[in-house]
Design a protein around this motif. Structure first.
Motif, PDB file in Angstrom:
ATOM      1  N   THR A   1       0.859  -1.176   0.000  1.00 55.19           N
ATOM      2  CA  THR A   1       0.000   0.000   0.000  1.00 55.19           C
ATOM      3  C   THR A   1       0.898   1.229   0.000  1.00 55.19           C
ATOM      4  OG1 THR A   1      -0.086   0.232   2.413  1.00 55.19           O
ATOM      5  CG2 THR A   1      -1.711  -1.247   1.381  1.00 55.19           C
ATOM      6  N   ARG A   2       0.325   2.389  -0.298  1.00 55.75           N
ATOM      7  CA  ARG A   2       1.117   3.617  -0.263  1.00 55.75           C
ATOM      8  C   ARG A   2       1.614   3.893   1.157  1.00 55.75           C
ATOM      9  NH1 ARG A   2       0.851   6.079  -5.186  1.00 55.75           N
ATOM     10  NH2 ARG A   2      -0.997   5.609  -6.474  1.00 55.75           N
TER      11      ARG A   2
ATOM     12  N   SER B   1       4.598   1.567   1.806  1.00 58.98           N
ATOM     13  CA  SER B   1       5.760   2.002   1.049  1.00 58.98           C
ATOM     14  C   SER B   1       6.413   3.219   1.703  1.00 58.98           C
ATOM     15  CB  SER B   1       5.343   2.329  -0.390  1.00 58.98           C
ATOM     16  OG  SER B   1       6.448   2.492  -1.234  1.00 58.98           O
TER      17      SER B   1
ATOM     18  N   ASP C   1       7.827   1.243  -6.754  1.00 56.25           N
ATOM     19  CA  ASP C   1       6.803   0.803  -5.804  1.00 56.25           C
ATOM     20  C   ASP C   1       5.607   1.761  -5.917  1.00 56.25           C
ATOM     21  OD1 ASP C   1       6.157  -1.270  -4.001  1.00 56.25           O
ATOM     22  OD2 ASP C   1       6.425   0.088  -2.311  1.00 56.25           O
ATOM     23  N   CYS C   2       5.163   2.362  -4.798  1.00 56.94           N
ATOM     24  CA  CYS C   2       4.004   3.267  -4.922  1.00 56.94           C
ATOM     25  C   CYS C   2       4.129   4.482  -4.004  1.00 56.94           C
ATOM     26  CB  CYS C   2       2.709   2.504  -4.623  1.00 56.94           C
ATOM     27  SG  CYS C   2       2.622   1.796  -2.961  1.00 56.94           S
ATOM     28  N   TRP C   3       5.350   4.839  -3.614  1.00 57.14           N
ATOM     29  CA  TRP C   3       5.531   5.936  -2.657  1.00 57.14           C
ATOM     30  C   TRP C   3       5.559   7.312  -3.309  1.00 57.14           C
ATOM     31  CZ3 TRP C   3       9.932   8.833  -3.507  1.00 57.14           C
ATOM     32  CH2 TRP C   3      10.952   8.231  -4.263  1.00 57.14           C
TER      33      TRP C   3
ATOM     34  N   ALA D   1       0.932   3.506  -9.439  1.00 60.80           N
ATOM     35  CA  ALA D   1       1.551   2.471  -8.629  1.00 60.80           C
ATOM     36  C   ALA D   1       2.086   1.355  -9.519  1.00 60.80           C
ATOM     37  CB  ALA D   1       0.535   1.905  -7.637  1.00 60.80           C
TER      38      ALA D   1
ATOM     39  N   THR E   1       2.691  -2.153 -11.240  1.00 59.15           N
ATOM     40  CA  THR E   1       1.831  -3.245 -11.701  1.00 59.15           C
ATOM     41  C   THR E   1       2.710  -4.391 -12.186  1.00 59.15           C
ATOM     42  OG1 THR E   1       1.749  -2.502 -14.000  1.00 59.15           O
ATOM     43  CG2 THR E   1       0.100  -1.590 -12.477  1.00 59.15           C
TER      44      THR E   1
END
Length: 289
Positions: free
Chosen positions: A170-171, A174, A213-215, A221, A223
């Motif tokens: 998840t954000r 991260s 990643d998703c930071w 984000a 995939t």
């Protein structure tokens, strides 16, 4: 032809075959810990006998939690492997670690949840091994040097945080890992490193950055498709680094990794059941008395 090897290569996402191998032949192995991820491919590279094993199996059919890590390491040791290069895809938690870069981590944080087998021991035999430095400090500098010969950016001494998966972070997670000082994120490294240490095999990691990643605020984000595409574009760099390592690194020598079990077994082994002793023979036979 011989069915032995000095160096094992474990291929991660995107690296399902080692195309540079000459005289390739496959061998099916069984272990007391079940079957490995798939057939092991034996061959020669840079004048050395190599065993290649795709971590996730043919067709990428195994999740990170399903990979039979113990069977994989046991199978490689049964072939005589004394050194493993573990290749994997990772997400970057740092701006300067860009997709397409190579990373040779030096430290680990293990956030897996006990679903997978991360030790050969248990069932009446307890072993506590030193793991302060999870990777072979004899091999790592040679791998860094080899990777730098390839012509891509290489980062040394990063910290790899290993999560259970198979979902990405998840954000919030991260962002948290960044505050902890983590540099790259993946789902497989910690389990392999622990088992290799127990097996007395030197292990060095080669990680290919595929994403952020998703930071990053305002950015899509990670995939699976994005990871696969980056791996397709850059897998040649990882293979070239492996080849350079085999060509330039000194051959196997005495290393502290080989005797990591020497003072680790805490149990009274005098009354071990024959079945337990047989299961552990390859890994710890000389330490069981």
């Amino acid at each position: 032809m011989t069915q032995s090897a000095e160096v094992g290569i474990i291929g991660g996402s995107g690296l399902y075959a080692l195309e540079l191998l000459s005289r390739p032949r496959t061998v099916e192995l069984s272990t007391p810990f079940g079957p490995p991820s798939g057939e092991v491919v034996l061959g020669e590279l840079a004048g050395r006998e190599v065993a290649f094993l795709p971590r996730h199996g043919k067709g990428h059919r195994l999740t990170p939690s399903e990979v039979p890590y113990a069977a994989n390491v046991h199978a490689l040791k049964s072939l005589g492997v004394t050194e493993i290069l573990s290749v994997s895809a990772v997400g970057s938690l740092r701006e300067e670690l860009r997709p397409g870069d190579l990373v040779v981590p030096g430290q680990l944080t293990d956030l897996t949840r006990g679903i997978r087998r991360s030790s050969f021991f248990g069932d009446g035999v307890v072993a506590h091994l030193p793991f302060a430095d999870p990777y072979c400090e004899r091999l790592r500098p040679h791998l860094v040097k080899a990777a730098r010969m390839v012509g891509v950016t290489v980062h040394d001494a990063a910290t790899y945080v290993c999560i259970e998966g198979p979902h990405f972070s998840t954000r919030a997670e991260s962002a948290l890992y960044r505050t902890w000082g983590m540099d790259v994120i993946g789902m497989t490294a910690a389990t392999e490193a622990k088992l290799a240490r127990e097996a007395g095999i030197c292990l060095a990691p080669l990680a290919l950055v595929t994403d952020y990643d998703c930071w990053r605020d305002g950015e899509a984000a990670v995939t699976a498709g994005a990871v696969a595409e980056t791996m397709r574009r850059n897998i040649s760099a990882a293979q070239a680094a492996v080849s350079r390592f085999l060509d330039h690194a000194p051959r196997a020598e005495t290393c502290d990794c080989h005797d990591a079990l020497a003072h680790a077994i805490m149990s009274d082994t005098s009354a071990l059941p024959a079945e337990t002793r047989e299961r552990l023979e390859l890994i710890a036979g000389k330490y069981l008395g």
